[in-house]
Design a protein around this motif. Structure first.
Motif, PDB file in Angstrom:
ATOM      1  N   ARG A   8      59.264  28.410   4.824  1.00  0.00           N
ATOM      2  CA  ARG A   8      58.993  29.838   4.584  1.00  0.00           C
ATOM      3  C   ARG A   8      57.629  30.222   5.136  1.00  0.00           C
ATOM      4  O   ARG A   8      57.458  31.308   5.697  1.00  0.00           O
ATOM      5  CB  ARG A   8      59.064  30.153   3.086  1.00  0.00           C
ATOM      6  CG  ARG A   8      60.473  30.151   2.543  1.00  0.00           C
ATOM      7  CD  ARG A   8      60.579  30.762   1.154  1.00  0.00           C
ATOM      8  NE  ARG A   8      59.437  30.592   0.297  1.00  0.00           N
ATOM      9  CZ  ARG A   8      59.396  29.819  -0.782  1.00  0.00           C
ATOM     10  NH1 ARG A   8      60.462  29.150  -1.148  1.00  0.00           N
ATOM     11  NH2 ARG A   8      58.311  29.730  -1.509  1.00  0.00           N
ATOM     12  N   TYR A   9      56.665  29.343   4.997  1.00  0.00           N
ATOM     13  CA  TYR A   9      55.331  29.607   5.534  1.00  0.00           C
ATOM     14  C   TYR A   9      55.405  29.812   7.053  1.00  0.00           C
ATOM     15  O   TYR A   9      54.835  30.756   7.593  1.00  0.00           O
ATOM     16  CB  TYR A   9      54.388  28.447   5.189  1.00  0.00           C
ATOM     17  CG  TYR A   9      53.026  28.578   5.820  1.00  0.00           C
ATOM     18  CD1 TYR A   9      52.105  29.502   5.348  1.00  0.00           C
ATOM     19  CD2 TYR A   9      52.671  27.783   6.908  1.00  0.00           C
ATOM     20  CE1 TYR A   9      50.859  29.634   5.935  1.00  0.00           C
ATOM     21  CE2 TYR A   9      51.426  27.909   7.501  1.00  0.00           C
ATOM     22  CZ  TYR A   9      50.526  28.836   7.011  1.00  0.00           C
ATOM     23  OH  TYR A   9      49.295  28.967   7.602  1.00  0.00           O
ATOM     24  N   ARG A  66      56.865  33.156   7.985  1.00  0.00           N
ATOM     25  CA  ARG A  66      55.914  34.271   7.865  1.00  0.00           C
ATOM     26  C   ARG A  66      55.031  34.363   9.105  1.00  0.00           C
ATOM     27  O   ARG A  66      54.770  35.456   9.617  1.00  0.00           O
ATOM     28  CB  ARG A  66      55.057  34.124   6.602  1.00  0.00           C
ATOM     29  CG  ARG A  66      55.777  34.555   5.340  1.00  0.00           C
ATOM     30  CD  ARG A  66      54.818  34.810   4.182  1.00  0.00           C
ATOM     31  NE  ARG A  66      53.961  33.684   3.867  1.00  0.00           N
ATOM     32  CZ  ARG A  66      54.322  32.654   3.113  1.00  0.00           C
ATOM     33  NH1 ARG A  66      55.542  32.611   2.609  1.00  0.00           N
ATOM     34  NH2 ARG A  66      53.482  31.689   2.855  1.00  0.00           N
TER      35      ARG A  66
END
Length: 110
Positions: free
Chosen positions: A57-58, A61
């Motif tokens: 998820r990082y 982003r």
């Protein structure tokens, strides 16, 4: 009964849970875009046992930020460099603020 820690990974923003296809779909971009930002060393996806790219998820982003810049006309390589420099600046500002805080604690009369 022991706790199953596999669900703990769902909360870990660094866990490489997304395949390249799913990541591209979630970002509304192409797999080629993800490869390009990988080649520019903006993000380095982990590899599954079978050698397939996996994204966290990082990383998604960061990729979304790159896509915003590219959508505004910035070349991919430049977008990646901008994001890397922004990250370095943020880290330097964090370190500087911590230094100032620590220095003020050790300054007599403060």
């Amino acid at each position: 009964m022991t706790a199953d820690t596999s669900y703990d990974r769902l909360d870990d923003e660094n866990y490489p849970a997304y395949t390249m296809g799913r990541a591209a779909e979630m970002l509304g971009t192409t797999q080629g875009f993800l490869r390009a930002i990988g080649e520019a060393r903006l993000i380095t996806p982990l590899r599954s046992a079978g050698g397939h790219r996996r994204y966290s998820r990082y990383q998604l982003r960061i990729a979304a930020r790159a896509r915003e810049l590219v959508d505004r006309g910035t070349p991919v390589e430049a977008a990646c460099r901008i994001i890397i420099l922004e990250d370095q600046l943020e880290e330097a500002q964090r370190i500087n603020a911590e230094y100032r805080r620590t220095a003020s604690l050790h300054t007599p009369g403060t």
